[in-house]
Write an enzyme that holds these catalytic residues in place. Structure first.
Site, PDB file in Angstrom:
ATOM      1  N   ARG A   1      -2.317  -5.300  14.277  1.00 44.57           N
ATOM      2  CA  ARG A   1      -3.438  -4.752  13.960  1.00 44.57           C
ATOM      3  C   ARG A   1      -4.644  -5.756  13.569  1.00 44.57           C
ATOM      4  O   ARG A   1      -6.097  -5.476  13.897  1.00 44.57           O
ATOM      5  CB  ARG A   1      -3.156  -3.686  12.585  1.00 44.57           C
ATOM      6  CG  ARG A   1      -2.472  -2.559  13.185  1.00 44.57           C
ATOM      7  CD  ARG A   1      -2.009  -1.811  11.905  1.00 44.57           C
ATOM      8  NE  ARG A   1      -2.885  -1.257  11.142  1.00 44.57           N
ATOM      9  CZ  ARG A   1      -2.565  -0.990   9.822  1.00 44.57           C
ATOM     10  NH1 ARG A   1      -1.317  -1.355   8.968  1.00 44.57           N
ATOM     11  NH2 ARG A   1      -3.665  -0.370   9.243  1.00 44.57           N
TER      12      ARG A   1
ATOM     13  N   ARG B   1       0.663  -1.236   0.012  1.00 42.36           N
ATOM     14  CA  ARG B   1      -0.056  -0.085   0.033  1.00 42.36           C
ATOM     15  C   ARG B   1       0.842   1.279  -0.160  1.00 42.36           C
ATOM     16  O   ARG B   1       1.890   1.512   0.622  1.00 42.36           O
ATOM     17  CB  ARG B   1      -0.847  -0.059   1.268  1.00 42.36           C
ATOM     18  CG  ARG B   1      -1.724   1.206   1.314  1.00 42.36           C
ATOM     19  CD  ARG B   1      -2.995   1.260   2.178  1.00 42.36           C
ATOM     20  NE  ARG B   1      -2.392   1.050   3.775  1.00 42.36           N
ATOM     21  CZ  ARG B   1      -3.543   1.051   4.788  1.00 42.36           C
ATOM     22  NH1 ARG B   1      -4.772   0.963   4.194  1.00 42.36           N
ATOM     23  NH2 ARG B   1      -3.295   0.811   5.919  1.00 42.36           N
TER      24      ARG B   1
ATOM     25  N   ARG C   1       2.781   3.984   4.886  1.00 42.83           N
ATOM     26  CA  ARG C   1       2.707   3.933   6.234  1.00 42.83           C
ATOM     27  C   ARG C   1       3.747   3.395   7.238  1.00 42.83           C
ATOM     28  O   ARG C   1       3.925   2.198   6.830  1.00 42.83           O
ATOM     29  CB  ARG C   1       1.295   3.728   6.675  1.00 42.83           C
ATOM     30  CG  ARG C   1       0.446   5.056   6.138  1.00 42.83           C
ATOM     31  CD  ARG C   1      -1.216   4.354   6.443  1.00 42.83           C
ATOM     32  NE  ARG C   1      -1.516   3.655   7.598  1.00 42.83           N
ATOM     33  CZ  ARG C   1      -2.712   3.393   7.920  1.00 42.83           C
ATOM     34  NH1 ARG C   1      -3.509   3.764   7.125  1.00 42.83           N
ATOM     35  NH2 ARG C   1      -2.801   2.850   9.196  1.00 42.83           N
TER      36      ARG C   1
HETATM   37  P1  AMP Z   1      -6.161   3.450  10.217  1.00 43.32           P
HETATM   38  O1  AMP Z   1      -5.697   4.776   9.332  1.00 43.32           O
HETATM   39  O2  AMP Z   1      -7.818   3.375  10.333  1.00 43.32           O
HETATM   40  O3  AMP Z   1      -5.629   2.170   9.800  1.00 43.32           O
HETATM   41  O4  AMP Z   1      -5.708   3.710  11.677  1.00 43.32           O
HETATM   42  C1  AMP Z   1      -4.382   3.756  11.968  1.00 43.32           C
HETATM   43  C2  AMP Z   1      -4.213   3.548  13.527  1.00 43.32           C
HETATM   44  O5  AMP Z   1      -4.868   4.970  14.296  1.00 43.32           O
HETATM   45  C3  AMP Z   1      -5.018   2.496  14.205  1.00 43.32           C
HETATM   46  O6  AMP Z   1      -3.942   1.395  13.952  1.00 43.32           O
HETATM   47  C4  AMP Z   1      -4.954   2.766  15.619  1.00 43.32           C
HETATM   48  O7  AMP Z   1      -3.751   2.938  16.217  1.00 43.32           O
HETATM   49  C5  AMP Z   1      -5.298   4.349  15.303  1.00 43.32           C
HETATM   50  N1  AMP Z   1      -6.683   4.329  15.326  1.00 43.32           N
HETATM   51  C6  AMP Z   1      -7.663   4.850  14.275  1.00 43.32           C
HETATM   52  N2  AMP Z   1      -8.941   5.139  14.349  1.00 43.32           N
HETATM   53  C7  AMP Z   1      -8.902   4.509  15.754  1.00 43.32           C
HETATM   54  C8  AMP Z   1     -10.089   4.369  16.587  1.00 43.32           C
HETATM   55  N3  AMP Z   1     -11.469   4.540  16.098  1.00 43.32           N
HETATM   56  N4  AMP Z   1      -9.839   4.159  17.811  1.00 43.32           N
HETATM   57  C9  AMP Z   1      -8.802   3.688  18.356  1.00 43.32           C
HETATM   58  N5  AMP Z   1      -7.724   3.929  17.606  1.00 43.32           N
HETATM   59  C10 AMP Z   1      -7.754   4.203  16.516  1.00 43.32           C
END
Ligand code: AMP
Length: 213
Positions: free
Chosen positions: A171, A127, A160
């Site tokens: 994750r 990605r 990322r």
């Molecule tokens: P994402 O871009 O949605 O994959 O989010 C990247 C990271 O941000 C996640 O692995 C979490 O560490 C944090 N994160 C994003 N959204 C949330 C959420 N709703 N609750 C808690 N942590 C979040």
């Protein structure tokens, strides 16, 4: 409309959120993007979140819920939003329901984008994301027209930090334990729609738009 996008990391939530936002003229609210923006701006919130993000863990609810609800109180999302990456556990879903209820609003649909673990690993390790507009690409399956450059806005693409194999594994575990129960939560509320992520982003998007009608 308020739409929640559910699905494992790499299911295509970000891609679908951008496509839906373009086609339905809606605003995308992505909690991960809000954290990454805070981090770029070196805010206290960004620094706190980074510790959890780097390990592939969820940022604590008290930080996350406040940040997202604040975003949802802005004028541009008064008519609704596409929520990408929030809620990620039952407590967040309940806080969201409560906040919307106070405005006499509610979640209209929760779309669960289904994908196999094997596919997730392949997608996340290839990605690339736009630093400017956050549009995701894949180096083989959904490559940009010019390597390293966003088709939509010309921004620079980057990988990322949390797309490393070890962090991806964490994750996925967090997803299974904390986020997957939301599927049942929205099913019970009569709001769940399930879409299999296959046949390319356009195909998935067509299925989602049909489900929203
Ligand atoms: P994402 O871009 O949605 O994959 O989010 C990247 C990271 O941000 C996640 O692995 C979490 O560490 C944090 N994160 C994003 N959204 C949330 C959420 N709703 N609750 C808690 N942590 C979040």
């Amino acid at each position: 409309m308020y739409i929640v996008l559910l699905g494992a990391p790499g299911a295509g939530k970000g891609t679908q959120a951008v496509m839906l936002a373009d086609k339905k003229k809606m605003v995308q609210v992505a909690s991960g993007d809000l954290f990454r923006k805070a981090l770029q701006e070196q805010t206290e919130l960004g620094k706190k979140a980074k510790v959890f993000m780097d390990k592939g863990q969820l940022v604590p609810n008290e930080i996350t819920i406040q940040m997202v609800l604040e975003r949802l109180s802005a004028p541009d999302v008064k008519a609704g939003a596409i929520l990408d990456g929030f809620p990620r556990n039952i407590e967040q879903a309940k806080a969201l329901d409560k906040a919307l209820k106070e405005k006499s609003r509610a979640i209209d649909k929760a779309i669960n984008i289904k994908v196999s673990e094997e596919e997730v690993l392949k997608r996340l390790s290839g990605r690339w994301v736009c630093r400017n507009c956050q549009t995701p690409y894949h180096e083989t399956d959904n490559a940009p027209k010019v390597k390293g450059v966003c088709d939509r806005c010309g921004g620079q693409l980057y990988q990322r930090d949390d797309d490393k194999p070890e962090t991806i594994k964490n994750r996925l575990q967090v997803y299974m334990k904390e986020t997957a129960p939301l599927i049942e939560y929205y099913k019970k509320a009569g709001k769940l729609v399930e879409v299999v992520s296959e046949g390319g982003p356009e195909n998935v998007n067509k299925k989602i738009i049909a489900a929203l009608r």
